[in-house]
Write a protein that holds these residues in place. Structure first.
Motif, PDB file in Angstrom:
ATOM      1  N   MET A   1       0.845  -1.182   0.000  1.00 66.26           N
ATOM      2  CA  MET A   1       0.000   0.000   0.000  1.00 66.26           C
ATOM      3  C   MET A   1       0.888   1.243   0.000  1.00 66.26           C
ATOM      4  N   ASN A   2       0.455   2.227  -0.723  1.00 68.79           N
ATOM      5  CA  ASN A   2       1.165   3.496  -0.803  1.00 68.79           C
ATOM      6  C   ASN A   2       1.292   4.097   0.602  1.00 68.79           C
ATOM      7  N   PRO A   3       2.481   4.609   0.973  1.00 68.40           N
ATOM      8  CA  PRO A   3       2.659   5.143   2.334  1.00 68.40           C
ATOM      9  C   PRO A   3       1.762   6.340   2.646  1.00 68.40           C
ATOM     10  N   ILE A   4       1.389   7.128   1.657  1.00 66.48           N
ATOM     11  CA  ILE A   4       0.478   8.256   1.905  1.00 66.48           C
ATOM     12  C   ILE A   4      -0.892   7.717   2.299  1.00 66.48           C
ATOM     13  N   ILE A   5      -1.384   6.759   1.526  1.00 61.03           N
ATOM     14  CA  ILE A   5      -2.690   6.161   1.816  1.00 61.03           C
ATOM     15  C   ILE A   5      -2.636   5.445   3.171  1.00 61.03           C
ATOM     16  N   ALA A   6      -1.549   4.722   3.433  1.00 68.55           N
ATOM     17  CA  ALA A   6      -1.408   4.014   4.707  1.00 68.55           C
ATOM     18  C   ALA A   6      -1.449   4.986   5.882  1.00 68.55           C
ATOM     19  N   LEU A   7      -0.737   6.100   5.775  1.00 66.64           N
ATOM     20  CA  LEU A   7      -0.718   7.089   6.851  1.00 66.64           C
ATOM     21  C   LEU A   7      -2.119   7.657   7.085  1.00 66.64           C
ATOM     22  N   LEU A   8      -2.835   7.932   6.012  1.00 70.20           N
ATOM     23  CA  LEU A   8      -4.188   8.463   6.158  1.00 70.20           C
ATOM     24  C   LEU A   8      -5.099   7.440   6.834  1.00 70.20           C
ATOM     25  N   LYS A   9      -4.995   6.173   6.423  1.00 70.69           N
ATOM     26  CA  LYS A   9      -5.829   5.129   7.028  1.00 70.69           C
ATOM     27  C   LYS A   9      -5.482   4.923   8.495  1.00 70.69           C
ATOM     28  N   GLU A  10      -4.194   5.004   8.835  1.00 71.35           N
ATOM     29  CA  GLU A  10      -3.766   4.858  10.233  1.00 71.35           C
ATOM     30  C   GLU A  10      -4.391   5.936  11.115  1.00 71.35           C
ATOM     31  N   ASN A  11      -4.742   7.063  10.517  1.00 67.13           N
ATOM     32  CA  ASN A  11      -5.321   8.180  11.262  1.00 67.13           C
ATOM     33  C   ASN A  11      -6.825   8.267  11.070  1.00 67.13           C
ATOM     34  N   ASN A  12      -7.417   7.108  10.801  1.00 69.92           N
ATOM     35  CA  ASN A  12      -8.875   6.967  10.714  1.00 69.92           C
ATOM     36  C   ASN A  12      -9.520   7.827   9.636  1.00 69.92           C
ATOM     37  N   ILE A  13      -8.793   8.052   8.545  1.00 71.02           N
ATOM     38  CA  ILE A  13      -9.369   8.747   7.397  1.00 71.02           C
ATOM     39  C   ILE A  13     -10.025   7.669   6.537  1.00 71.02           C
ATOM     40  N   SER A  14     -11.298   7.843   6.252  1.00 70.53           N
ATOM     41  CA  SER A  14     -12.051   6.813   5.536  1.00 70.53           C
ATOM     42  C   SER A  14     -11.614   6.707   4.077  1.00 70.53           C
ATOM     43  N   ASN A  15     -11.913   5.563   3.483  1.00 71.87           N
ATOM     44  CA  ASN A  15     -11.617   5.366   2.060  1.00 71.87           C
ATOM     45  C   ASN A  15     -12.306   6.436   1.222  1.00 71.87           C
ATOM     46  N   GLU A  16     -13.512   6.798   1.617  1.00 76.51           N
ATOM     47  CA  GLU A  16     -14.259   7.827   0.888  1.00 76.51           C
ATOM     48  C   GLU A  16     -13.522   9.169   0.944  1.00 76.51           C
ATOM     49  N   GLN A  17     -13.022   9.525   2.130  1.00 80.55           N
ATOM     50  CA  GLN A  17     -12.285  10.783   2.271  1.00 80.55           C
ATOM     51  C   GLN A  17     -10.977  10.747   1.493  1.00 80.55           C
ATOM     52  N   ILE A  18     -10.313   9.593   1.494  1.00 80.01           N
ATOM     53  CA  ILE A  18      -9.061   9.452   0.748  1.00 80.01           C
ATOM     54  C   ILE A  18      -9.317   9.609  -0.740  1.00 80.01           C
ATOM     55  N   ASN A  19     -10.352   8.934  -1.232  1.00 78.93           N
ATOM     56  CA  ASN A  19     -10.695   9.061  -2.650  1.00 78.93           C
ATOM     57  C   ASN A  19     -11.055  10.499  -2.999  1.00 78.93           C
ATOM     58  N   GLU A  20     -11.806  11.152  -2.128  1.00 74.55           N
ATOM     59  CA  GLU A  20     -12.193  12.548  -2.360  1.00 74.55           C
ATOM     60  C   GLU A  20     -10.961  13.453  -2.409  1.00 74.55           C
ATOM     61  N   LEU A  21     -10.026  13.219  -1.489  1.00 73.34           N
ATOM     62  CA  LEU A  21      -8.801  14.009  -1.458  1.00 73.34           C
ATOM     63  C   LEU A  21      -8.032  13.882  -2.770  1.00 73.34           C
ATOM     64  N   PHE A  22      -7.833  12.662  -3.222  1.00 73.64           N
ATOM     65  CA  PHE A  22      -7.057  12.468  -4.446  1.00 73.64           C
ATOM     66  C   PHE A  22      -7.843  12.877  -5.686  1.00 73.64           C
ATOM     67  N   GLN A  23      -9.164  12.779  -5.641  1.00 76.32           N
ATOM     68  CA  GLN A  23      -9.983  13.283  -6.747  1.00 76.32           C
ATOM     69  C   GLN A  23      -9.812  14.800  -6.839  1.00 76.32           C
ATOM     70  N   THR A  24      -9.837  15.474  -5.687  1.00 79.59           N
ATOM     71  CA  THR A  24      -9.613  16.920  -5.654  1.00 79.59           C
ATOM     72  C   THR A  24      -8.218  17.238  -6.161  1.00 79.59           C
ATOM     73  N   LEU A  25      -7.246  16.451  -5.759  1.00 80.71           N
ATOM     74  CA  LEU A  25      -5.867  16.656  -6.193  1.00 80.71           C
ATOM     75  C   LEU A  25      -5.745  16.579  -7.710  1.00 80.71           C
ATOM     76  N   THR A  26      -6.461  15.647  -8.327  1.00 86.25           N
ATOM     77  CA  THR A  26      -6.370  15.510  -9.783  1.00 86.25           C
ATOM     78  C   THR A  26      -7.054  16.667 -10.498  1.00 86.25           C
ATOM     79  N   GLN A  27      -7.969  17.351  -9.819  1.00 86.10           N
ATOM     80  CA  GLN A  27      -8.692  18.444 -10.456  1.00 86.10           C
ATOM     81  C   GLN A  27      -8.117  19.814 -10.110  1.00 86.10           C
ATOM     82  N   ASN A  28      -7.696  19.975  -8.863  1.00 88.42           N
ATOM     83  CA  ASN A  28      -7.226  21.279  -8.406  1.00 88.42           C
ATOM     84  C   ASN A  28      -6.271  21.090  -7.225  1.00 88.42           C
ATOM     85  N   PRO A  29      -4.979  21.003  -7.501  1.00 91.09           N
ATOM     86  CA  PRO A  29      -4.008  20.747  -6.423  1.00 91.09           C
ATOM     87  C   PRO A  29      -4.075  21.745  -5.273  1.00 91.09           C
TER      88      PRO A  29
END
Length: 83
Positions: A1-29
């Protein structure tokens, strides 16, 4: 697993929030920076996350690809910022 995703999951960030974060990143950094701030990560974890990205920017590409998103959108957004 990617260390960024792992760190987010370790801090109770949901898969939905992670996907939203990276979706935002792809549209507007710049908007992704605000989204990261809203996740409520402890400052030391946020610093660790930013340090990982600064030391190895390819981690972002790996995370985007791991989540099945289109990295070319990140490149296009980055090009717009550099204009």
């Amino acid at each position: 697993m990617n260390p960024i995703i792992a760190l987010l999951k370790e801090n109770n960030i949901s898969n939905e929030q992670i996907n939203e974060l990276f979706q935002t990143l792809t549209q507007n950094p710049l908007a992704a920076v605000a989204t990261i701030g809203q996740l409520g990560l402890p400052p030391e974890k946020l610093q660790l996350l930013m340090g990982q990205v600064m030391q190895n920017p390819a981690l972002i590409k790996e995370a985007v690809e791991e989540l099945g998103l289109d990295f070319s959108k990140v490149e296009a957004a980055k090009a717009q910022l550099n204009k």
